[in-house]
Design an enzyme around this catalytic site. Structure first.
Site, PDB file in Angstrom:
ATOM      1  N   TYR A  47      46.310  36.486  40.975  1.00 25.73           N
ATOM      2  CA  TYR A  47      46.524  36.117  39.639  1.00 25.73           C
ATOM      3  C   TYR A  47      46.123  37.246  38.795  1.00 25.73           C
ATOM      4  CZ  TYR A  47      45.721  34.217  35.149  1.00 25.73           C
ATOM      5  OH  TYR A  47      45.391  34.243  33.766  1.00 25.73           O
ATOM      6  N   HIS A 107      42.549  30.157  37.880  1.00 27.61           N
ATOM      7  CA  HIS A 107      43.904  29.777  37.674  1.00 27.61           C
ATOM      8  C   HIS A 107      44.442  28.467  38.704  1.00 27.61           C
ATOM      9  CE1 HIS A 107      47.596  31.017  35.545  1.00 27.61           C
ATOM     10  NE2 HIS A 107      46.687  31.297  34.613  1.00 27.61           N
TER      11      HIS A 107
END
Ligand code: GCO
Ligand code: MG
Length: 408
Positions: free
Chosen positions: A160, A217
């Site tokens: 991410y 995330h």
């Protein structure tokens, strides 16, 4: 006093901002941000087709009643599209209120509780040495807090928020190659094996003073999140963000039993009902809502007050998807909130962005200083806006190695 006109603009330099302009019969106008990242045309349509026709003729001073009218008055409530649209109206009404009172918004909230608001920057690296360089860059610029995201050795694609070497890190949340999302591969085991050591090395390298933040995330299961948080406890993170998907308000109980690492959640929340249990059960330390898609200043102030009762501090979302109008709403809330924590700050700092949204809110040495201009303190140049048009983009899709779909 009446609202006589309303316009919605979609577009911007390197980013589709959704900007609402409300004009009153007294010549005063208000501005609001309805940007919903990579879904920008939807709040714009909701505003144009459903809300603006009803808004024309209303008294803009009644911002509370107008908020209730669009929230409670709609049978189908909440959700990011609705709340971003209502959020832009609410911001614009507060902007008008401030201009009428000839005061910056923070004065209407209760005045300043601090001078500057500490912000954090995003440091990223495809590997640890690159991340160290990125952190150094922000430390040298005077930042006191940095979010750290690092590529994981052996992970089939970057994890991410790791930009490839050719892209600008500030644009990674939108891929403009089309509306079909690119796919990334995630491997929880590799992440759990690598990241605690990487965070420990950063702490060792940069010393105890710098505030380090890390964003998971939404990628871990509750048990994995508990294991990870326990392991990174000695690193003394300022916060660990979104360790688990945010829908489950009970998911953090296990983590809390095993670790004292501070937890930040809320960037995808749209209302107080998405976080009231998290706050009341004291399962988080920072609330990450944004004034845009949490429905504007009116409801976010209420969330801040609830949070204050439970020792939860603010850490509003500030990804580059928010326009300077949303960031200005946050700047005024940050100046006032007794329970201010930190502000994420990634507004595109380019001449084009400043030309489109002129303002004198300013950043210095890792602190944001709020403008003293009446209202939000940000203007919008319609001539500049005419240079831009909507450009479709997407978030990536995430899969596990066997193809199973995972959380972005
Ligand atoms: C953050 C967020 C963003 C999101 C983005 C999605 O902490 O800033 O996680 O980076 O990915 O807002 O649109
Ligand atoms: Mg985040």
């Amino acid at each position: 006093m009446k609202i006589v006109d309303a316009k919605v603009f979609v577009g911007g330099p390197g980013k589709n901002y959704v900007t609402l302009k409300l004009v009153t019969d007294q010549g005063i106008y208000g501005l609001g941000d309805a940007t919903l990242n990579n879904r920008e045309t939807l709040p714009a349509t909701y505003l144009q087709d459903y809300l603006i026709p009803v808004l024309i003729g209303m008294d803009p001073r009644n911002s509370e009643d107008i908020w209730q009218y669009f929230y409670r008055g709609a049978y189908f409530r909440r959700g990011p599209i609705t709340m971003a649209a209502i959020g832009a109206i609410d911001m614009a009404l507060w902007d008008i209120k401030g201009k009428l009172a000839n005061m910056p918004l923070y004065q209407l909230f209760g005045g300043k509780s601090r001078n500057g608001a500490m912000v954090y920057a995003h440091a990223t690296g495809s590997d640890l040495p690159a991340l160290v360089d990125s952190v150094s860059h922000y430390v040298d610029k005077g930042y006191k807090a940095v979010r750290v995201q690092c590529g994981i050795p052996g992970m089939p694609t970057a994890s991410y928020a790791i930009p490839d070497s050719t892209s600008d890190s500030k644009h990674y949340i939108t891929d403009f190659s089309g509306i079909r999302p690119q796919e990334e591969i995630w491997d929880t085991d590799r992440y759990l094996r690598y990241m605690p050591g990487a965070l420990a090395e950063l702490r060792e390298r940069f010393g105890p003073q710098i505030r380090l933040l890390h964003d998971v995330h939404h990628r871990l299961l509750p048990r994995e999140a508990a294991e990870f948080s326990k392991e990174v406890e000695p690193v003394k993170l300022f916060w660990l963000e979104d360790p688990t998907p945010a829908e489950d308000q009970n998911a953090l109980q296990l983590l809390r039993q095993h670790s004292t690492v501070p937890i930040a959640i809320g960037e995808v929340f749209n209302s107080i009902w998405d976080c009231n249990k998290l706050i009341e059960n004291e399962l988080i330390d920072f609330i990450r809502v944004a004034a845009t898609y949490a429905g504007g200043i009116t409801p976010v102030k209420r969330i801040v007050d609830l949070a204050a009762l439970h020792h939860v501090r603010t850490g509003f979302h500030g990804a580059p998807s928010h326009s300077p109008l949303c960031m200005a709403a946050h700047a005024h809330l940050n100046a006032w909130a007794p329970n201010f924590g930190i502000q994420e700050y990634l507004v595109l700092d380019t001449p084009e962005c400043h030309a489109l949204f002129p303002s004198d809110h300013r950043m210095d040495q890792g602190f944001m200083y709020v403008s003293d201009a009446p209202g939000l303190g940000v203007d919008f140049d319609e001539t500049e806006a005419a240079r831009y048009e909507y450009e479709p983009g997407s978030h990536p899709i995430v899969r596990l190695e066997d193809g199973t779909l995972w959380n972005y």
